[in-house]
Design a protein around this motif. Structure first.
Motif, PDB file in Angstrom:
ATOM      1  N   PHE A 132       6.444   8.533   0.765  1.00  0.00           N
ATOM      2  CA  PHE A 132       7.866   8.430   1.097  1.00  0.00           C
ATOM      3  C   PHE A 132       8.329   6.978   1.007  1.00  0.00           C
ATOM      4  CE2 PHE A 132       7.317  12.605   3.139  1.00  0.00           C
ATOM      5  CZ  PHE A 132       8.500  13.223   2.773  1.00  0.00           C
ATOM      6  N   PHE A 133       7.462   6.048   1.439  1.00  0.00           N
ATOM      7  CA  PHE A 133       7.810   4.630   1.462  1.00  0.00           C
ATOM      8  C   PHE A 133       6.700   3.850   0.748  1.00  0.00           C
ATOM      9  CE2 PHE A 133       9.318   6.642   5.407  1.00  0.00           C
ATOM     10  CZ  PHE A 133      10.687   6.503   5.247  1.00  0.00           C
ATOM     11  N   PRO A 134       6.756   3.757  -0.577  1.00  0.00           N
ATOM     12  CA  PRO A 134       5.680   3.110  -1.334  1.00  0.00           C
ATOM     13  C   PRO A 134       5.393   1.681  -0.884  1.00  0.00           C
ATOM     14  CG  PRO A 134       7.205   4.246  -2.802  1.00  0.00           C
ATOM     15  CD  PRO A 134       7.823   4.272  -1.448  1.00  0.00           C
ATOM     16  N   GLU A 135       6.411   0.995  -0.385  1.00  0.00           N
ATOM     17  CA  GLU A 135       6.222  -0.410  -0.016  1.00  0.00           C
ATOM     18  C   GLU A 135       5.272  -0.596   1.164  1.00  0.00           C
ATOM     19  OE1 GLU A 135      10.135   0.888   2.030  1.00  0.00           O
ATOM     20  OE2 GLU A 135       8.913   1.426   0.271  1.00  0.00           O
ATOM     21  N   PHE A 136       5.060   0.489   1.948  1.00  0.00           N
ATOM     22  CA  PHE A 136       4.196   0.363   3.119  1.00  0.00           C
ATOM     23  C   PHE A 136       2.756   0.811   2.871  1.00  0.00           C
ATOM     24  CE2 PHE A 136       8.423   0.855   5.294  1.00  0.00           C
ATOM     25  CZ  PHE A 136       8.452  -0.423   5.834  1.00  0.00           C
ATOM     26  N   ILE A 137       2.465   1.382   1.722  1.00  0.00           N
ATOM     27  CA  ILE A 137       1.120   1.883   1.460  1.00  0.00           C
ATOM     28  C   ILE A 137       0.068   0.766   1.545  1.00  0.00           C
ATOM     29  CG2 ILE A 137      -0.378   2.952  -0.269  1.00  0.00           C
ATOM     30  CD1 ILE A 137       1.521   4.895   1.186  1.00  0.00           C
ATOM     31  N   PRO A 138       0.341  -0.435   1.062  1.00  0.00           N
ATOM     32  CA  PRO A 138      -0.683  -1.482   1.169  1.00  0.00           C
ATOM     33  C   PRO A 138      -0.890  -2.016   2.589  1.00  0.00           C
ATOM     34  CG  PRO A 138       0.899  -1.974  -0.587  1.00  0.00           C
ATOM     35  CD  PRO A 138       1.494  -0.882   0.244  1.00  0.00           C
ATOM     36  N   CYS A 139       0.015  -1.674   3.505  1.00  0.00           N
ATOM     37  CA  CYS A 139      -0.051  -2.246   4.854  1.00  0.00           C
ATOM     38  C   CYS A 139      -1.146  -1.589   5.683  1.00  0.00           C
ATOM     39  CB  CYS A 139       1.288  -2.083   5.565  1.00  0.00           C
ATOM     40  SG  CYS A 139       2.670  -2.909   4.775  1.00  0.00           S
ATOM     41  N   ARG A 140      -1.742  -2.383   6.566  1.00  0.00           N
ATOM     42  CA  ARG A 140      -2.673  -1.821   7.537  1.00  0.00           C
ATOM     43  C   ARG A 140      -1.882  -1.095   8.634  1.00  0.00           C
ATOM     44  NH1 ARG A 140      -6.256  -6.404   9.947  1.00  0.00           N
ATOM     45  NH2 ARG A 140      -4.166  -7.120  10.516  1.00  0.00           N
TER      46      ARG A 140
END
Length: 232
Positions: free
Chosen positions: A158-166
């Motif tokens: 839903f929010f690709p920008e947060f996938i790399p976040c821990r």
């Protein structure tokens, strides 16, 4: 400060027929929130708003009042909670009663305890400029990393920008726990929304929260109740 509890309990539940009074581990479901309200010691009256004679009868057996019959137009699948609470408040005002606080408690809340009702009441005592206080709980997993199913049979964030976040770097998120809603009488009757800075959260642990909309929910609620009340 005068406080009154309103428990909406219509008779037309479809996914779990008669769920408001269905036996839940030896007691009608509606008996649990009535008991929690009673044990809190906060309420001058505990009123069940229903259109159904059998629900009214069982509610009285469990210790609540049913001084009026909810009108049919507020008892169908489209009826929202706020109009039901407003109807009850207006009925009280017509009888010459003007409670300062009204707490709407849902009928299918067997995991609710009186301590959280007290916390909601206290939240409004501590902050007189606030209008509402209601139960919330945290999401068990960061919603920012939620996935959706695609039409091609795959998955996408839903929010690709947060996938790399821990996970620990993401802001915790909460949702309505669907158990109780304290409000000042004039706030219930007004036009402002509850989900705003006008409200205070009462944070419940996740093991105390379970929506009961289908049979799987019902079974999970029973398992949680048994686990909470089991002896070591």
């Amino acid at each position: 400060m005068t406080s009154i509890a309103i428990i909406p309990a219509r008779g037309g539940s479809k996914r779990i027929p008669r769920k408001n009074i269905k036996d839940f581990l030896g007691r009608p479901m509606i008996g649990y929130p009535i008991e929690a309200a009673r044990l809190s010691g906060l309420f001058g009256r505990i009123i069940v708003s229903t259109d159904d004679a059998e629900i009214a009868h069982i509610a009285r057996q469990q210790g609540a009042e049913t001084p009026f019959t909810r009108p049919a137009e507020l008892a169908d699948d489209q009826a929202g909670t706020t109009p039901v609470v407003r109807h009850a408040i207006n009925w009280l005002l017509e009888q010459g009663e003007a409670p300062e606080l009204v707490c709407c408690i849902y009928a299918t809340t067997p995991l609710l305890t009186s301590e959280y009702l007290v916390q909601g009441w206290q939240a409004l005592q501590d902050r007189p400029e606030k209008d509402f206080a209601f139960s919330v709980t945290s999401f068990p997993y960061p919603f920012q990393r939620g996935l959706k199913l695609t039409t091609e049979g795959g998955v996408a964030p839903f929010f690709p920008e947060f996938i790399p976040c821990r996970s620990q770097d993401l802001e915790p998120a909460y949702h309505d726990a669907g158990q109780f809603y304290w409000g000042r009488t004039q706030a219930w009757l007004g036009d402002g929304g509850m989900f705003s800075d006008r409200a205070r959260p009462v944070i419940l642990p996740r093991f105390r929260v379970q929506d009961i909309d289908d049979e799987e929910d019902w079974q999970r609620a029973q398992m949680l109740y048994r686990a909470i009340h089991s002896t070591p």
